[in-house]
Design an enzyme around this catalytic site. Sequence first.
Site: not given
Length: 299
Positions: A149, A173, A245, A248, A271, A280
Amino acid sequence: MSNWQSFIKEYQNYLKLERGLSANTIENYSFDIEKLVLFLSNHNIDESPLAITEETIQQFIYETSAKVNARSQSRIISGLKSFFNYLVFEDYRTNTPMELIEVPKTGRKLPDTLSVEEIDKLIDAIDLSTLEGERNRAILETLYSCGLRVSELVTLKISDLFFEEGFVKITGKGNKQRFVPIGKTTEKYILLYKNQIRNQINIQKGHEDTLFLNRRGKQLTRAMIFTIIKDLALKTNLSKVISPHTFRHSFATHLLENGADLRSIQLMLGHESITTTEVYMHLDRKFLAEVLNNFHPRK
Protein backbone atom coordinates in the site's frame (compact mmCIF):
# COMPACT_ATOMS: atom_id res chain seq x y z
CA MET A 1 -20.75 23.50 15.95
CA SER A 2 -18.08 22.94 18.63
CA ASN A 3 -20.43 20.31 20.06
CA TRP A 4 -19.80 18.26 16.89
CA GLN A 5 -16.04 18.58 17.19
CA SER A 6 -15.91 17.06 20.70
CA PHE A 7 -17.99 14.05 19.57
CA ILE A 8 -15.86 13.65 16.42
CA LYS A 9 -12.73 13.67 18.61
CA GLU A 10 -14.18 10.97 20.88
CA TYR A 11 -15.15 8.91 17.85
CA GLN A 12 -11.63 9.22 16.40
CA ASN A 13 -10.15 7.98 19.69
CA TYR A 14 -12.56 5.03 19.63
CA LEU A 15 -11.54 4.13 16.05
CA LYS A 16 -7.87 4.35 16.96
CA LEU A 17 -7.82 2.63 20.35
CA GLU A 18 -10.66 0.14 20.13
CA ARG A 19 -10.87 -0.60 16.43
CA GLY A 20 -7.12 -0.29 15.80
CA LEU A 21 -7.63 1.66 12.55
CA SER A 22 -4.81 3.53 10.85
CA ALA A 23 -4.53 7.34 10.82
CA ASN A 24 -5.46 7.39 7.10
CA THR A 25 -8.65 5.36 7.61
CA ILE A 26 -9.67 7.50 10.60
CA GLU A 27 -9.08 10.63 8.52
CA ASN A 28 -11.37 9.26 5.78
CA TYR A 29 -14.12 8.41 8.29
CA SER A 30 -13.86 11.89 9.86
CA PHE A 31 -13.92 13.62 6.47
CA ASP A 32 -17.48 12.36 5.83
CA ILE A 33 -18.73 13.72 9.16
CA GLU A 34 -17.01 17.06 8.52
CA LYS A 35 -18.96 17.31 5.25
CA LEU A 36 -22.19 17.00 7.22
CA VAL A 37 -21.01 19.64 9.72
CA LEU A 38 -20.21 22.02 6.85
CA PHE A 39 -23.66 21.41 5.36
CA LEU A 40 -25.32 22.27 8.71
CA SER A 41 -23.24 25.43 9.01
CA ASN A 42 -24.01 26.55 5.43
CA HIS A 43 -27.75 26.10 6.00
CA ASN A 44 -27.76 27.59 9.52
CA ILE A 45 -29.14 24.35 10.95
CA ASP A 46 -28.36 24.15 14.64
CA GLU A 47 -28.72 20.43 15.41
CA SER A 48 -26.24 18.59 17.62
CA PRO A 49 -25.07 15.01 16.88
CA LEU A 50 -27.51 13.88 19.56
CA ALA A 51 -30.52 15.76 18.16
CA ILE A 52 -29.99 15.67 14.40
CA THR A 53 -33.02 14.18 12.62
CA GLU A 54 -33.40 11.77 9.77
CA GLU A 55 -34.98 14.58 7.66
CA THR A 56 -31.83 16.71 7.99
CA ILE A 57 -29.60 13.79 7.03
CA GLN A 58 -31.87 13.06 4.02
CA GLN A 59 -31.56 16.70 2.94
CA PHE A 60 -27.77 16.49 3.26
CA ILE A 61 -27.61 13.23 1.25
CA TYR A 62 -29.89 14.66 -1.42
CA GLU A 63 -27.75 17.79 -1.81
CA THR A 64 -24.50 15.77 -1.81
CA SER A 65 -25.78 13.28 -4.41
CA ALA A 66 -25.94 16.09 -6.98
CA LYS A 67 -22.18 16.66 -6.62
CA VAL A 68 -20.70 13.17 -6.24
CA ASN A 69 -20.99 9.79 -7.94
CA ALA A 70 -22.81 6.79 -6.44
CA ARG A 71 -19.59 5.27 -5.06
CA SER A 72 -18.65 8.44 -3.15
CA GLN A 73 -22.23 8.85 -1.94
CA SER A 74 -22.20 5.26 -0.74
CA ARG A 75 -18.95 5.86 1.16
CA ILE A 76 -20.34 9.01 2.84
CA ILE A 77 -23.48 7.16 3.97
CA SER A 78 -21.52 4.24 5.44
CA GLY A 79 -19.15 6.72 7.17
CA LEU A 80 -22.13 8.47 8.80
CA LYS A 81 -23.76 5.16 9.72
CA SER A 82 -20.60 4.15 11.55
CA PHE A 83 -20.52 7.46 13.48
CA PHE A 84 -24.16 7.32 14.58
CA ASN A 85 -23.89 3.62 15.46
CA TYR A 86 -21.01 4.61 17.73
CA LEU A 87 -23.19 7.25 19.44
CA VAL A 88 -25.89 4.61 20.04
CA PHE A 89 -23.27 2.12 21.25
CA GLU A 90 -22.02 4.68 23.79
CA ASP A 91 -25.62 5.45 24.92
CA TYR A 92 -25.46 9.05 23.68
CA ARG A 93 -28.47 8.33 21.47
CA THR A 94 -31.20 5.72 21.65
CA ASN A 95 -31.58 5.47 17.87
CA THR A 96 -29.72 6.34 14.71
CA PRO A 97 -31.00 8.84 12.11
CA MET A 98 -29.47 6.60 9.44
CA GLU A 99 -31.94 3.74 9.99
CA LEU A 100 -33.95 4.13 6.78
CA ILE A 101 -31.29 5.70 4.58
CA GLU A 102 -30.31 3.35 1.80
CA VAL A 103 -26.90 3.07 0.25
CA PRO A 104 -27.05 3.49 -3.56
CA LYS A 105 -26.21 0.35 -5.50
CA THR A 106 -22.82 0.61 -7.13
CA GLY A 107 -20.97 -1.73 -9.41
CA ARG A 108 -17.65 -2.45 -7.75
CA LYS A 109 -15.13 -0.51 -9.83
CA LEU A 110 -12.00 -2.53 -10.08
CA PRO A 111 -8.66 -0.85 -10.61
CA ASP A 112 -6.88 -1.15 -13.93
CA THR A 113 -4.18 -3.80 -14.08
CA LEU A 114 -0.88 -3.05 -15.79
CA SER A 115 0.84 -5.64 -17.91
CA VAL A 116 4.48 -6.49 -17.18
CA GLU A 117 5.39 -4.62 -20.40
CA GLU A 118 3.53 -1.49 -19.25
CA ILE A 119 5.29 -1.59 -15.87
CA ASP A 120 8.66 -1.96 -17.61
CA LYS A 121 7.79 0.95 -19.91
CA LEU A 122 6.91 3.21 -16.94
CA ILE A 123 10.12 2.32 -15.11
CA ASP A 124 12.19 2.78 -18.29
CA ALA A 125 10.75 6.30 -18.65
CA ILE A 126 12.33 7.45 -15.35
CA ASP A 127 15.13 9.98 -15.86
CA LEU A 128 18.04 8.28 -14.09
CA SER A 129 20.35 11.27 -14.58
CA THR A 130 18.70 12.94 -11.55
CA LEU A 131 19.04 11.93 -7.90
CA GLU A 132 15.25 11.59 -7.70
CA GLY A 133 15.33 9.22 -10.70
CA GLU A 134 17.26 6.48 -8.87
CA ARG A 135 14.92 6.89 -5.89
CA ASN A 136 11.80 6.73 -8.08
CA ARG A 137 12.98 3.56 -9.80
CA ALA A 138 13.52 1.92 -6.40
CA ILE A 139 10.05 3.13 -5.30
CA LEU A 140 8.22 1.68 -8.32
CA GLU A 141 10.14 -1.59 -8.17
CA THR A 142 9.26 -1.91 -4.46
CA LEU A 143 5.57 -1.08 -5.00
CA TYR A 144 5.26 -3.69 -7.72
CA SER A 145 7.51 -6.47 -6.44
CA CYS A 146 6.20 -6.37 -2.85
CA GLY A 147 2.58 -5.32 -3.50
CA LEU A 148 2.66 -2.55 -0.88
CA ARG A 149 0.00 0.00 0.00
CA VAL A 150 1.27 3.54 -0.58
CA SER A 151 1.14 4.26 3.19
CA GLU A 152 3.31 1.17 3.80
CA LEU A 153 5.83 2.32 1.20
CA VAL A 154 6.32 5.85 2.57
CA THR A 155 6.77 4.58 6.15
CA LEU A 156 9.20 1.78 5.18
CA LYS A 157 12.30 1.86 7.42
CA ILE A 158 15.88 0.84 6.70
CA SER A 159 15.64 -1.34 9.82
CA ASP A 160 12.72 -3.17 8.12
CA LEU A 161 14.98 -4.49 5.35
CA PHE A 162 16.08 -8.07 5.95
CA PHE A 163 17.85 -8.66 2.66
CA GLU A 164 19.99 -11.55 3.86
CA GLU A 165 16.81 -13.46 4.65
CA GLY A 166 15.11 -12.14 1.47
CA PHE A 167 12.26 -10.30 3.26
CA VAL A 168 11.05 -6.83 4.19
CA LYS A 169 9.00 -6.20 7.31
CA ILE A 170 5.83 -4.24 6.57
CA THR A 171 3.63 -2.42 9.06
CA GLY A 172 0.15 -2.47 7.59
CA LYS A 173 -3.36 -1.40 8.62
CA GLY A 174 -3.99 -1.34 12.36
CA ASN A 175 -0.22 -1.65 12.96
CA LYS A 176 -0.32 -5.30 11.89
CA GLN A 177 3.09 -6.51 10.80
CA ARG A 178 3.90 -8.99 8.06
CA PHE A 179 6.99 -10.20 6.24
CA VAL A 180 6.94 -9.93 2.45
CA PRO A 181 9.50 -11.66 0.20
CA ILE A 182 11.66 -9.33 -1.90
CA GLY A 183 13.40 -10.19 -5.17
CA LYS A 184 17.10 -9.69 -5.92
CA THR A 185 16.44 -7.05 -8.62
CA THR A 186 14.43 -4.87 -6.23
CA GLU A 187 17.06 -5.35 -3.51
CA LYS A 188 19.71 -4.15 -6.00
CA TYR A 189 17.78 -0.93 -6.81
CA ILE A 190 17.04 -0.19 -3.15
CA LEU A 191 20.71 -0.64 -2.19
CA LEU A 192 21.83 1.50 -5.13
CA TYR A 193 19.53 4.31 -3.94
CA LYS A 194 20.36 3.85 -0.24
CA ASN A 195 24.15 3.70 -0.64
CA GLN A 196 24.70 6.20 -3.46
CA ILE A 197 21.83 8.71 -3.41
CA ARG A 198 20.27 8.77 0.03
CA ASN A 199 23.60 9.37 1.77
CA GLN A 200 24.00 12.64 -0.19
CA ILE A 201 20.83 14.07 1.39
CA ASN A 202 20.82 16.23 4.51
CA ILE A 203 18.57 13.94 6.59
CA GLN A 204 16.24 15.70 9.02
CA LYS A 205 15.98 14.68 12.67
CA GLY A 206 13.47 11.88 13.13
CA HIS A 207 13.88 10.60 9.56
CA GLU A 208 17.23 8.84 9.97
CA ASP A 209 15.63 5.40 9.58
CA THR A 210 13.07 6.32 6.86
CA LEU A 211 14.10 4.63 3.61
CA PHE A 212 12.63 6.89 0.93
CA LEU A 213 13.25 10.62 1.48
CA ASN A 214 12.34 13.81 -0.35
CA ARG A 215 15.03 16.31 -1.33
CA ARG A 216 14.60 18.06 2.05
CA GLY A 217 15.54 14.88 3.90
CA LYS A 218 12.05 14.02 5.15
CA GLN A 219 9.58 11.19 4.59
CA LEU A 220 7.78 11.39 1.25
CA THR A 221 4.06 12.16 1.28
CA ARG A 222 1.50 9.83 -0.27
CA ALA A 223 0.58 12.66 -2.66
CA MET A 224 4.16 12.78 -3.92
CA ILE A 225 4.05 9.09 -4.88
CA PHE A 226 0.77 9.72 -6.79
CA THR A 227 2.45 12.62 -8.62
CA ILE A 228 5.51 10.55 -9.60
CA ILE A 229 3.27 7.86 -11.09
CA LYS A 230 0.89 10.28 -12.84
CA ASP A 231 3.86 12.05 -14.47
CA LEU A 232 5.28 8.76 -15.77
CA ALA A 233 1.87 7.74 -17.14
CA LEU A 234 1.75 11.02 -19.09
CA LYS A 235 5.31 10.58 -20.29
CA THR A 236 4.59 7.10 -21.67
CA ASN A 237 1.14 8.06 -23.10
CA LEU A 238 -0.50 5.41 -20.94
CA SER A 239 -4.26 5.54 -21.47
CA LYS A 240 -5.12 3.76 -18.19
CA VAL A 241 -5.96 5.66 -15.01
CA ILE A 242 -3.27 4.56 -12.57
CA SER A 243 -2.22 5.22 -8.99
CA PRO A 244 0.20 3.56 -6.52
CA HIS A 245 -2.58 1.04 -5.82
CA THR A 246 -2.43 -0.11 -9.47
CA PHE A 247 1.00 -1.61 -8.80
CA ARG A 248 -0.32 -3.52 -5.76
CA HIS A 249 -3.27 -4.77 -7.79
CA SER A 250 -0.99 -5.79 -10.70
CA PHE A 251 1.36 -7.58 -8.26
CA ALA A 252 -1.53 -9.74 -7.02
CA THR A 253 -3.06 -10.33 -10.44
CA HIS A 254 0.25 -11.40 -12.01
CA LEU A 255 0.94 -13.79 -9.12
CA LEU A 256 -2.49 -15.38 -9.53
CA GLU A 257 -2.15 -15.65 -13.30
CA ASN A 258 1.19 -17.40 -12.87
CA GLY A 259 -0.27 -20.02 -10.55
CA ALA A 260 0.18 -18.64 -7.00
CA ASP A 261 -2.50 -19.72 -4.53
CA LEU A 262 -4.91 -17.22 -3.00
CA ARG A 263 -3.82 -17.90 0.58
CA SER A 264 -0.20 -16.95 -0.20
CA ILE A 265 -1.33 -13.80 -2.02
CA GLN A 266 -3.57 -12.91 0.94
CA LEU A 267 -0.60 -13.19 3.34
CA MET A 268 1.62 -11.05 1.13
CA LEU A 269 -1.04 -8.35 0.68
CA GLY A 270 -1.84 -8.34 4.40
CA HIS A 271 -5.58 -8.89 3.91
CA GLU A 272 -7.29 -10.03 7.09
CA SER A 273 -9.91 -12.02 5.18
CA ILE A 274 -9.39 -14.09 2.05
CA THR A 275 -12.75 -12.73 0.83
CA THR A 276 -11.10 -9.32 0.43
CA THR A 277 -8.41 -10.92 -1.72
CA GLU A 278 -11.00 -12.69 -3.87
CA VAL A 279 -13.15 -9.62 -4.48
CA TYR A 280 -10.19 -7.30 -4.86
CA MET A 281 -8.58 -9.51 -7.47
CA HIS A 282 -11.77 -9.94 -9.54
CA LEU A 283 -11.13 -13.62 -10.14
CA ASP A 284 -12.36 -14.12 -13.65
CA ARG A 285 -14.41 -17.22 -14.35
CA LYS A 286 -12.24 -18.30 -17.28
CA PHE A 287 -9.19 -18.53 -15.03
CA LEU A 288 -11.14 -20.49 -12.38
CA ALA A 289 -12.36 -22.92 -15.05
CA GLU A 290 -8.73 -23.51 -16.09
CA VAL A 291 -7.76 -24.16 -12.45
CA LEU A 292 -10.55 -26.73 -12.15
CA ASN A 293 -9.59 -28.44 -15.40
CA ASN A 294 -5.92 -28.57 -14.45
CA PHE A 295 -6.18 -29.65 -10.84
CA HIS A 296 -9.44 -31.46 -10.11
CA PRO A 297 -9.31 -35.29 -10.12
CA ARG A 298 -12.74 -35.53 -11.82
CA LYS A 299 -11.93 -33.07 -14.61
